[in-house]
Design an enzyme around this catalytic site. Structure first.
Site, PDB file in Angstrom:
ATOM      1  N   THR A  10       0.839  -1.196   0.000  1.00 45.62           N
ATOM      2  CA  THR A  10       0.000   0.000   0.000  1.00 45.62           C
ATOM      3  C   THR A  10       0.875   1.247   0.000  1.00 45.62           C
ATOM      4  O   THR A  10       2.071   1.189   0.301  1.00 45.62           O
ATOM      5  CB  THR A  10      -0.913   0.067   1.235  1.00 45.62           C
ATOM      6  OG1 THR A  10      -0.123   0.433   2.384  1.00 45.62           O
ATOM      7  CG2 THR A  10      -1.605  -1.248   1.488  1.00 45.62           C
ATOM      8  N   ASP A  11       0.278   2.379  -0.304  1.00 46.43           N
ATOM      9  CA  ASP A  11       0.931   3.648  -0.046  1.00 46.43           C
ATOM     10  C   ASP A  11       0.772   3.972   1.440  1.00 46.43           C
ATOM     11  O   ASP A  11       0.089   3.264   2.184  1.00 46.43           O
ATOM     12  CB  ASP A  11       0.322   4.746  -0.924  1.00 46.43           C
ATOM     13  CG  ASP A  11       1.317   5.855  -1.232  1.00 46.43           C
ATOM     14  OD1 ASP A  11       2.261   6.049  -0.441  1.00 46.43           O
ATOM     15  OD2 ASP A  11       1.147   6.553  -2.249  1.00 46.43           O
TER      16      ASP A  11
END
Length: 747
Positions: free
Chosen positions: A281-282
């Site tokens: 994920t970011d």
């Protein structure tokens, strides 16, 4: 037959070697996972920063160390230096129960300590070999400091200049963006993960560049047809080039968060494009899903895992909630095992199980980071990225004589010239524009300098834009008076103006695109003096330069050119190197045209390209022409190039390009195609090929493009290839506007 048998034998050996390596990896990971507890598996899915900021000294963060020892972290990021990283790797290998090594990441976007131009500028070089070499050098430097995983390339298509992260992109075109994406992946990873190669992480998947209103982290909504044809190609190219990891984006796709969108992460990325790496994920992305209306952290962590997300960056959702989700049936052990396996496979491919310290050779820093050879490559590539937008009366190149005034808030600054997202940079070692010009002019001409003005009149806005890269605030009236006095004494005026480094970049969206107020006002006063004025324009996006185009003698977009900006700008400014950059974004006449891009669909009531008057009941504006100020692909040189008539022989398009001037220079010859009749509306033109060629003064060369079936195809709404047939306009030129064309019929 002997040659054929040898070739087939080689193929068989490669296949068997690959199959054996895959079996060995599977066997190792199977045995390891059989020994792992649920908590240890979840630990591998957890990624956290090693500290709150990039650090090079001091004690290891005790909380991070404790998590590693307890098997609760699979990787860390934001850590610089072999000594710091080794301390954490020691904990992982020697103090955790199973000794599983850490993967160590960093945002290495356009260089490590040797900084290259920002990615948008790099794309304007149209030099794929040089971009690959840039990534190669970046990998060598980062790996010499202990990093083995970099959050790059960013391959988002960027059509809206208000969006600050356009600075990290390869521009607006899917074909060029795809070629650049592959070059990055090849440069970072190579054919195998040697100790001076790193794993790439492609971002931001997907569609992040299409945020509404150009506002970062905002909503995205588009058709699948547009996704496949305009936005997906660079992601697909990076995946098929073998990128080791992908990073999901913050935005919605089809109303679902990209981090928890199974169609995006599994159906398309893995099943259609055969990506076999892991997805991270970011920063805090799973935690942010609640703001979109998707429930609490536990619910969203389960959704993200089942969609195909493997590693949670900073939300503490996987490690904090998935054990409970296993108990209530929201996720299965098979879901967790699959994600854990992908992380372990990445570490295996990097060689960390064979030697957890293979990236921790303290001797490498002295000879692999910020070397003379790396700096020379940065300087050379920077000069290729500058785009000469205007050059009336052959104002450029400047002669090394007389008195030259250098004015502007960016003229003597070393913190901003490298650009946004260069977290490991060492600006104290970089040369300013003033210093570069002084060195070039030593003993030949006099350089006069004045800062002239602030970045903006609004001190709070300037502070926000600087993001810690401080430009001194000066008394406005006094600074202007000093600049005008210097300018009156000079023969020619050079202005270093525009955005500072973090006026573009993440969370730096803009509602206006003109030059900041006090800078424009000073520029107007300097123009009134009647002397030649050269604008060195700094930006990380397409901007509006309509007034400047009308009033300034010469304009060169220098973007943010990296650690060698001072030298590279002097090289081009004084003619030691001819400018050869070509725009990869369309530059508008006015903000109201945004988003503006060359490969648009037609309207039922179009106006002719370049029409300069308003037409009732047609698709145009009352106040401004439809066409851009500077089109995609545009860029001048210190010479001129002439194109002959375009001919098509079978599937080959040919023309002759002649350097009609008196200087040797590079030209970027661009191929565009328009599908005139199709089952879905097709763009008015699409870039399908290019060649960067060098021509001596007076030299001519035939340039040929083979029109392949791939160039003519497009995708339907399900991502299936539709072969092109019928009539096509084939266009060749120096930019998307100024082309010669011929018709091709494909049965």
């Amino acid at each position: 037959m002997k040659t054929k048998r040898c070739f087939l034998s080689l193929v068989a050996v490669c296949f068997l070697t690959g199959a054996w390596a895959q079996q060995s990896m599977n066997a190792f990971i199977n045995q390891l996972m059989q020994r792992m507890t649920l908590e240890e598996k979840l630990g591998q899915l957890n990624l956290m920063p090693a500290s709150d900021e990039i650090v090079t000294g001091g004690n290891v963060d005790t909380e991070v160390g404790a998590r590693i020892a307890n098997g609760q972290l699979g990787g860390v990021f934001n850590l610089k230096g072999v000594d710091k990283i080794k301390a954490l790797q020691d904990i992982a290998v020697k103090k955790s129960r199973l000794g599983i090594p850490l993967i160590v990441g960093m945002d290495v976007i356009h260089g490590y300590e040797t900084i290259f131009p920002i990615p948008l500028a790099l794309s304007c070089s149209w030099d794929l070999a040089a971009i690959e070499n840039m990534a190669r050098i970046s990998a060598r430097e980062a790996s010499a400091d202990g990093i083995n995983w970099v959050y790059s390339p960013m391959v988002d298509i960027a059509l809206d200049a208000r969006w600050g992260r356009a600075a990290e992109s390869g521009g607006e075109d899917p074909y060029l963006g795809s070629e650049i994406a592959k070059a990055y992946v090849r440069g970072y990873q190579g054919d195998r993960y040697d100790t001076d190669r790193v794993m790439a992480c492609v971002k931001h998947y997907g569609l992040y560049g299409a945020v509404e209103a150009g506002r970062d982290y905002n909503t995205v909504d588009m058709s699948h047809l547009r996704m496949y044809n305009q936005y997906f190609p660079p992601y697909k190219a990076a995946a098929q080039a073998g990128a080791g990891s992908f990073m999901s984006s913050f935005n919605l796709v089809d109303g679902q968060h990209a981090t928890a969108n199974r169609w995006l992460l599994t159906d398309v990325l893995r099943n259609q494009w055969n990506f076999n790496g892991f997805v991270v994920t970011d920063y805090g992305s799973i935690g942010e899903m609640t703001n979109h209306g998707f429930g609490n952290l536990k619910q969203n962590s389960a959704k993200a895992l089942k969609a195909g997300t493997d590693m949670d960056m900073c939300s503490n959702g996987f490690i904090g909630t998935l054990a409970e989700s296993v108990k209530d049936g929201s996720v299965t052990m098979a879901d967790i095992d699959l994600a854990c396996r992908r992380i372990l496979e990445a570490k295996y491919k990097l060689g960390l199980f064979d030697d957890p310290y293979r990236y921790l050779d303290a001797k490498r820093r002295a000879h692999d980071i910020y070397t003379d050879a790396h700096r020379a490559q940065s300087r050379k590539l920077a000069a290729e990225t500058f785009v000469l937008l205007k050059n009336d009366h052959e104002t450029l190149p400047l002669k090394k004589q007389g008195k030259i005034a250098l004015i502007g808030p960016l003229a003597n600054d070393r913190a901003n010239i490298a650009g946004t997202w260069c977290v490991a940079y060492t600006p104290e070692r970089y040369m300013t524009i003033k210093e570069g010009m002084e060195q070039a002019l030593a003993g030949k001409a006099q350089l006069l300098y004045a800062q002239g003005c602030n970045l903006t009149r609004d001190a709070a806005l300037q502070e926000a834009a600087e993001f810690g890269k401080h430009i001194p605030r000066v008394d406005e009236a006094q600074a202007k008076a000093e600049a005008l006095a210097v300018a009156r004494e000079a023969d020619v005026i050079v202005c270093a103006m525009g955005e500072c480094a973090d006026f573009s970049g993440e969370s730096s969206s803009r509602a206006t695109l003109e030059m900041p107020d006090v800078q424009r006002e000073l520029l107007e006063e300097l123009v009134k003096l009647g002397k030649p004025v050269v604008l060195l324009h700094f930006s990380g996006r397409a901007t509006v330069l309509t007034w400047e185009q009308e009033h300034v003698d010469a304009i060169m977009n220098v973007w943010f050119a990296g650690s060698e900006a001072g030298n590279a700008i002097a090289d081009v400014l004084f003619g030691d190197v001819a400018p050869s950059g070509h725009l990869t974004v369309t530059m508008p006449r006015a903000l109201g045209q945004v988003p503006i891009y060359y490969n648009h669909l037609n309207t039922g009531r179009p106006v002719p390209e370049g029409a300069d008057s308003y037409r009732k009941f047609a698709s145009n504006y009352l106040e401004v022409r439809n066409d851009p100020l500077y089109p995609f692909g545009y860029g001048l040189s210190y010479t001129k190039f002439a194109y002959s008539e375009l001919t098509i022989d079978g599937r080959t398009a040919r023309c002759t390009v002649t350097n009609t001037g008196h200087r040797d220079a590079d030209e970027v010859v661009q191929l565009y195609i328009r599908d005139l009749v199709a089952d879905v509306s097709r763009p008015v033109k699409e870039l399908k090929g290019f060649q960067r060629i060098h021509l001596k003064a007076g030299e001519q060369r035939e340039v040929a493009f083979e029109i392949t079936p791939v160039m003519l195809q497009y995708y339907d709404i399900n991502g299936n290839v539709v072969p092109g047939e019928g009539e096509f306009d084939i266009m060749v030129g120096s930019n998307s506007r100024d082309v010669i064309s011929a018709r091709l019929v494909v049965d």
